[in-house]
Design a protein around this motif. Structure first.
Motif, PDB file in Angstrom:
ATOM      1  N   TRP A  18      36.419  45.056  48.866  1.00  0.00           N
ATOM      2  CA  TRP A  18      38.028  44.780  49.267  1.00  0.00           C
ATOM      3  C   TRP A  18      37.838  42.966  48.670  1.00  0.00           C
ATOM      4  N   HIS A  20      40.553  40.299  47.422  1.00  0.00           N
ATOM      5  CA  HIS A  20      41.645  39.373  48.103  1.00  0.00           C
ATOM      6  C   HIS A  20      42.438  39.072  47.014  1.00  0.00           C
ATOM      7  N   ASP A  27      44.600  42.189  51.145  1.00  0.00           N
ATOM      8  CA  ASP A  27      42.971  42.470  50.769  1.00  0.00           C
ATOM      9  C   ASP A  27      43.580  43.973  50.201  1.00  0.00           C
TER      10      ASP A  27
END
Length: 376
Positions: A18, A20, A27
């Protein structure tokens, strides 16, 4: 750097991580993998766990498919290109039809074998050979040679070009060769008169064919939209016909859909639909023998032949509707909404008003010239 979230998920060497997204304040899922000591990352464009796993599955399948193709011939590249389109949910039927024409000349060649003269040779051969079509004359079926449209050959070579550019972008080949294409044909200018439309409707031998013709001209819709029309989208109370087919759009699909509109129901089509609804056996408006109709090509062509017309297709009705609306000075924005167009330029291209519609414009030029002459 991509971070873990929740349970570990991976497809082969591709791991779910993930990243951001500051602009979205959340995310975004991404795929992370290594080639030797080099770390790679690819954004998947989704933001929740379930969609992320599905997107990673899809991404991994695609890369594995491409890497498994040791494609050096055009035929192998074409097969990989179509497989990639299929993963995106795009239609392939017309591409497969194009390949029937391209394959004999190009399938066993490598990209470096292709040059402009080879493409010109292919085009010349297609034009010289034409195409053989079968048609019934009385009790016999005869074969007739017909010319190939320049636009057909143009489309075939443009799709070959697209395939090779796709292969180059994915580093399956070092460089896409230059693909020469012929000039496409001029856009079709066929627009029906009111009498021609009635002659086609009157030439229909079956009720479903007649209703099909009436819906084409009354809605200006594409023939597929008319064939897919169901009774739950016909509102007699509201006086509307909704050509927009409900679909559950797959966020992973890149398939594009032609625009469709909700159009008002005029008195002519209201009467025809009211009569048809009384004997409806299916949920589809256009039906025959208790089944929906998937193609009206044969009954349409019979009507065209019986009416003694040429150069008429179901799409001609759409151009005709657009032209009639324009000739009666319906604003172009309304015409666009009626046809389900998002771009006014497309609507303007559909409409082919007669030269007489420009009479006022010609007089404006004359008056301005006359005023200038008087001043002199």
């Amino acid at each position: 750097m991509g971070k873990k979230r929740g349970r570990e998920y991976a497809v082969g060497k591709y791991r779910l991580r993930w990243l951001h997204d500051k602009s979205a304040r959340r995310d975004e899922a991404c795929a992370v993998w290594y080639e030797g000591k080099i770390r790679h990352r690819h954004r998947l464009g989704v933001y929740n766990e379930d969609e992320a796993r599905s997107a990673l599955d899809r991404f991994a399948r695609r890369l594995n498919t491409l890497q498994a193709v040791d494609a050096k011939t055009i035929g192998e590249l074409w097969a990989a290109y179509l497989a990639d389109r299929k993963m995106d949910g795009k239609g392939m039927q017309i591409f497969e039809h194009n390949w029937k024409a391209l394959a004999p000349r190009f399938a066993l060649l490598s990209p470096q074998d292709i040059d402009a003269e080879l493409c010109r040779s292919y085009a010349r051969d297609r034009f010289e050979r034409g195409k053989i079509v079968r048609r019934r004359e009385g009790d016999k079926v005869v074969e007739v040679r017909k010319d190939i449209s320049p636009s057909t050959v143009w489309t075939e070579l443009v799709r070959l070009r697209t395939c090779l550019q796709w292969a180059a972008e994915r580093e399956l080949i070092a460089k896409a060769p230059y693909i020469w294409v012929p000039s496409p044909a001029e856009p079709r200018q066929r627009v029906l008169t009111e009498d021609e439309v009635w002659s086609l409707i009157d030439a229909c031998k079956s009720p479903h064919a007649r209703l099909f013709m009436l819906l084409l001209i009354a809605t200006g819709g594409r023939h597929v939209a008319v064939l897919e029309l169901t009774w739950d989208r016909v509102s007699f109370e509201g006086g509307s016909i909704n050509l927009q087919k409900p679909t559950d759009r797959d966020p992973m699909s890149k398939r594009s859909f032609k625009g469709r509109a909700i159009v008002p129901m005029n008195n002519l089509i209201r009467a025809a639909l009211s009569e048809a609804s009384g004997g409806a056996q299916t949920d589809h408006v256009i039906e025959w023998d208790g089944r929906p109709i998937k193609s009206a090509k044969k009954v349409f062509q019979r009507a065209v032949t019986a009416a003694g017309l040429e150069g008429v297709t179901p799409h001609t009705f759409r151009h005709t509707a657009a032209t009639w609306l324009t000739e009666d000075e319906v604003p172009i924005e309304k015409v666009a909404r009626y046809l389900g167009h998002k771009d006014l330029a497309t609507t303007q291209a559909y409409s082919k008003p007669k030269g007489s519609q420009l009479t006022g414009a010609a007089e404006v030029v004359e008056l301005r010239m006359a005023r200038a002459k008087k001043k002199a």
